[in-house]
Design a protein around this motif. Structure first.
Motif, PDB file in Angstrom:
ATOM      1  N   ARG A   8      -9.149  -8.797  -0.857  1.00 62.63           N
ATOM      2  CA  ARG A   8      -9.870 -10.041  -0.274  1.00 62.63           C
ATOM      3  C   ARG A   8     -10.448  -9.630   1.115  1.00 62.63           C
ATOM      4  O   ARG A   8     -11.289 -10.190   1.710  1.00 62.63           O
ATOM      5  N   TRP A  29     -12.043 -16.692   0.890  1.00 64.07           N
ATOM      6  CA  TRP A  29     -11.344 -15.434   0.226  1.00 64.07           C
ATOM      7  C   TRP A  29      -9.755 -15.448   0.321  1.00 64.07           C
ATOM      8  O   TRP A  29      -9.097 -14.525   0.127  1.00 64.07           O
ATOM      9  N   GLU A  38     -18.509 -10.113   3.476  1.00 66.62           N
ATOM     10  CA  GLU A  38     -19.604 -11.212   3.733  1.00 66.62           C
ATOM     11  C   GLU A  38     -19.794 -11.560   5.381  1.00 66.62           C
ATOM     12  O   GLU A  38     -20.711 -11.974   5.783  1.00 66.62           O
ATOM     13  N   GLN A  87     -13.766  -8.149   0.910  1.00 68.76           N
ATOM     14  CA  GLN A  87     -14.750  -9.137   0.601  1.00 68.76           C
ATOM     15  C   GLN A  87     -15.128  -9.885   1.622  1.00 68.76           C
ATOM     16  O   GLN A  87     -16.494 -10.308   2.040  1.00 68.76           O
ATOM     17  N   HIS A 101     -10.800 -15.173  -5.579  1.00 72.40           N
ATOM     18  CA  HIS A 101     -11.202 -16.299  -4.902  1.00 72.40           C
ATOM     19  C   HIS A 101     -10.214 -17.451  -5.310  1.00 72.40           C
ATOM     20  O   HIS A 101     -10.171 -18.290  -4.531  1.00 72.40           O
ATOM     21  N   ARG A 150      -9.848  -8.602  -9.045  1.00 71.88           N
ATOM     22  CA  ARG A 150     -11.083  -8.675  -8.656  1.00 71.88           C
ATOM     23  C   ARG A 150     -11.876  -9.775  -9.163  1.00 71.88           C
ATOM     24  O   ARG A 150     -12.689 -10.309  -8.296  1.00 71.88           O
TER      25      ARG A 150
END
Length: 337
Positions: A269, A293, A276, A272, A230, A226
């Motif tokens: 990922r 990501w 977004e 995320q 990225h 986590r």
């Protein structure tokens, strides 16, 4: 349950009947006169464990009256303790423990040194031991693992085992320091320690595959993912961060998460990226969000995204933008006074 008996106030019959509660289906004989025998014993049963400690001047012999799997550890303090297992006589002294864990036990006996014999015994529920065993070796049983019944207590693993058993003994004798949660952990730790450190048929598998990852290490691996999702993470980097091998990391994720580390990282990922793209204020195109990501192949990213969320990444972005536009139009049409 806790009972403390001694020959100064209790009869042999009381001792034998108490012992039979802990070890049923066993015929017990004293190898000497009862009158001359001085003895004392402590017996406790709690949290799926049975524990007892005996000191006696007279030697004993026990014959199992039926064959059954068991998991009982015997730690001689003085004198010796022996068993005939699969036709072979084995003898433990104060530097070793004896595991009674198979059906093929024809008899056990205790003999005295300097007119005294003492031992501590710990008996675990077979079902609990089986669960622990199969979590380490999926196809193992108490019968086919062929564990060497004699455990060396002078070895590092033996010293650790003795410390764990002493901790249980202290808790069994004193209810005020007994913890069901701590006992449950020790109840699993003891057979796990035995199966992972003492000789048996499957022990070489551990050398080939490395130590198992713990649930705590897998949680730490997820936290590391986590914090760095990225970045272009590798399995080696994740495993090194939590102090285990790549093979153990793979096995731990399959055991505790039902997936692989790579698949779990991809799912994190995707979450995320979805979050977004769902933001009304997002101005980045889908390709840049995907790259941000860690998704470098747009076709695979779109396919995984569709499978996870039932819509394409561009649809998510479009709907978020449309929702934002509608809210803006309503605000323009109904300005606050």
């Amino acid at each position: 349950m806790f009972a403390e008996l001694d020959s100064g106030k209790d009869s042999h019959e009381s001792l034998l009947s108490t012992f039979k509660v802990f070890v049923p289906d066993v015929r017990i004989e004293l190898n000497g006169p009862r009158r001359a025998n001085q003895w004392r014993g402590q017996f406790a049963m709690a949290n799926r464990l049975s524990w007892w400690q005996l000191e006696t001047e007279t030697e004993w012999t026990c014959w199992p009256e039926r064959e059954e799997e068991r998991f009982c550890l015997v730690f001689p303090a003085s004198g010796g303790f022996g068993a005939r297992i699969r036709g072979k006589s084995l003898q433990a002294d104060s530097s070793s423990a004896l595991v009674l864990g198979v059906k093929d036990i024809s008899k056990t006996w205790a003999h005295a040194t300097d007119d005294r014999h003492g031992r501590m015994s710990l008996k675990l529920k077979v079902a609990d031991v089986r669960r622990t065993l199969t979590s380490i070796f999926e196809d193992a049983t108490l019968e086919n693992i062929e564990l060497n019944p004699l455990l060396d207590l002078d070895s590092p693993a033996g010293q650790t085992l003795w410390s764990l058993v002493q901790a249980i003994a202290a808790a069994m004798k004193d209810e005020s320091i007994r913890s069901a949660k701590a006992t449950a952990l020790l109840r699993e730790a003891i057979p796990r320690l035995v199966f992972k450190n003492f000789p048996h048929r499957f022990i070489e598998r551990l050398a080939r595959h490395g130590a198992d990852a713990s649930p705590r290490q897998i949680r730490a691996a997820v936290d590391f993912m986590r914090a760095h999702m990225h970045e272009p993470l590798t399995l080696a980097e994740i495993a090194e961060a939590v102090g285990i091998s790549e093979r153990s990391l793979q096995h731990g994720f399959r055991t505790f998460r039902g997936t692989t580390p790579v698949a779990h990282l991809r799912d994190l990922r995707l979450q995320q990226a979805h979050a977004e793209l769902s933001l009304a204020e997002n101005t980045l195109p889908v390709s840049e969000v995907a790259l941000k990501w860690g998704f470098t192949h747009m076709g695979r990213f779109a396919a995984k995204y569709q499978a996870a969320y039932g819509q394409s990444p561009s649809e998510t972005r479009k709907r978020a933008g449309s929702a934002h536009l509608k809210v803006t139009e309503r605000e323009i049409q109904s300005p606050s006074s």
